[in-house]
Design a protein around this motif. Structure first.
Motif, short mmCIF file in Angstrom:
data_model
loop_
_atom_site.label_atom_id
_atom_site.label_comp_id
_atom_site.label_asym_id
_atom_site.label_seq_id
_atom_site.Cartn_x
_atom_site.Cartn_y
_atom_site.Cartn_z
N GLU A 291 47.90 35.89 44.27
CA GLU A 291 48.22 36.98 43.27
C GLU A 291 47.13 37.70 42.48
OE1 GLU A 291 50.46 36.77 38.66
OE2 GLU A 291 50.58 35.18 40.23
N ASP A 292 46.16 37.18 42.29
CA ASP A 292 44.89 37.53 41.65
C ASP A 292 43.83 38.42 42.62
OD1 ASP A 292 45.88 36.84 39.23
OD2 ASP A 292 44.67 34.85 39.29
N HIS A 293 43.80 37.82 43.92
CA HIS A 293 42.72 38.41 44.81
C HIS A 293 43.38 39.22 46.04
CE1 HIS A 293 40.40 36.14 42.09
NE2 HIS A 293 40.95 35.13 42.42
N GLY A 294 44.62 39.44 46.22
CA GLY A 294 45.16 39.95 47.29
C GLY A 294 45.02 39.28 48.68
N LEU A 295 44.77 39.66 49.74
CA LEU A 295 44.78 38.77 50.97
C LEU A 295 43.59 38.32 51.35
CD1 LEU A 295 47.03 38.13 53.27
CD2 LEU A 295 46.00 40.14 54.57
N LEU A 296 43.48 36.96 51.36
CA LEU A 296 41.97 36.30 51.68
C LEU A 296 42.01 35.82 53.16
CD1 LEU A 296 41.34 34.55 48.35
CD2 LEU A 296 40.63 36.96 49.23
#
Length: 344
Positions: A291-296
């Motif tokens: 939610e906070d950092h997008g796709l990791l």
């Protein structure tokens, strides 16, 4: 004495500056790779070294000789292009020896030079064929052989593997590395492929928008990037960037390599769900949407079974994390954001 020196070199087309104040020293026998995205100026810079583009300002020196106004043919360089540029009516031997013939070299010396290059490149069985009878990889080897017979002070390669398929790219890359070791020659190599840069180079020059972002050995750039651009460009899969510091550094952006993210189905610092899994045999890439950092991206060695949409937790290895200020400059231990902004 450096084999190549660029001193505050610039290039403009009309009012557009495409190369901005480049300074660089390449040592004798060094394999130097220019790498960067399309349009960053790497091929233009190579063509300026070759004399195919004029230098707007600054100096280009080969073996301490200023060559700004020297014709390409008199710079003692040999260039291998993306296109093979072979004469279709000439045999492999004649294509390789043409420049020597035009220079008035004796037939015996031409034969000796082409025989040596042919043996180095495994072209002996093909020596009497014409380009139409060769594969793409074989044609590129002929183009490299044509450069070798000239015994130049500098070999210049402009994306020479771009027209080859994946398997041939790897095989030809290995051949070029072997040739560099055998010849002990100074080579300048342009590519947009950071894997080629990492595997071939003694020294990498990372370019963006006509500027040098960082220069150094491959693993130095991988382990000690100067900014987010270098950190994101060098490495495959590329570095993850987290929008805020899950490790307590809330004022800076954090970067973490995919292999330094721990994944768990039980607990961790960053919640997410699996978006995609790539099983490559020797390694597994797991893409996690947060939610906070997008796709990791998480890189795991070996075979692993994860299901799409499954909830997981990620935890960065704090000892392997990189921190950057709001301008994308690297923050090292003990530096504040203000210090980072002052970083060149």
């Amino acid at each position: 004495m450096s084999a190549l020196t660029l001193s505050n070199v610039t290039k403009t087309f009309g009012t557009t500056e495409v190369i901005t104040g480049v300074d660089l020293d390449v040592e004798p026998g060094e394999f130097c790779v220019f790498v960067g995205p399309s349009g960053c100026g790497k091929s233009t810079l190579l063509r300026m070294i070759a004399g195919l583009e004029d230098v707007t300002s600054g100096d280009v020196k080969i073996d301490d000789r200023r060559v700004n106004d020297v014709a390409p043919a008199k710079r003692e360089i040999a260039m291998v292009f993306q296109s093979y540029a072979l004469y279709p009516h000439l045999t492999v031997r004649d294509n390789m020896g043409l420049a020597l013939k035009q220079a008035g070299t004796s037939r015996a010396d031409i034969t000796a030079a082409t025989d040596k290059a042919s043996a180095m490149l495994g072209l002996d069985p093909l020596i009497d064929r014409r380009p139409s009878e060769l594969s793409g990889g074989q044609r590129q080897r002929v183009a490299i052989g044509r450069a070798i017979v000239r015994r130049p002070k500098l070999f210049l390669f402009d994306e020479p593997l771009s027209n080859l398929d994946a398997a041939l790219r790897v095989a030809t890359r290995i051949e070029i590395a072997r040739l560099h070791r055998e010849l002990g020659a100074t080579m300048i190599y342009v590519t947009h492929d950071q894997v080629e840069a990492m595997t071939l180079a003694d020294k990498i020059v990372v370019l963006r928008a006509g500027r040098v972002e960082q220069v150094g050995p491959p693993m130095e750039l991988y382990n000690d990037p100067a900014n987010t651009f270098v950190a994101g460009f060098i490495g495959s899969p590329q570095m993850n960037f987290l929008k805020s510091g899950p490790l307590g550094l809330s004022s800076a952006q954090m970067g973490i390599r995919p292999e330094h993210l721990e994944i768990s189905t039980e607990a961790g610092q960053i919640a997410g769900k699996i978006s995609h899994v790539e099983k490559l045999g020797g390694e597994t890439l797991v893409y996690v949407l947060t939610e906070d950092h997008g796709l990791l991206t998480v890189r795991l060695f070996g075979e692993h079974d994860y299901q799409v949409d499954a909830p997981v937790w990620l935890t960065p290895d704090a000892a392997r994390a990189f921190h950057f200020d709001e301008h994308g400059q690297r923050l090292r231990p003990g530096e504040s954001s203000a210090a980072g902004r002052a970083t060149p």
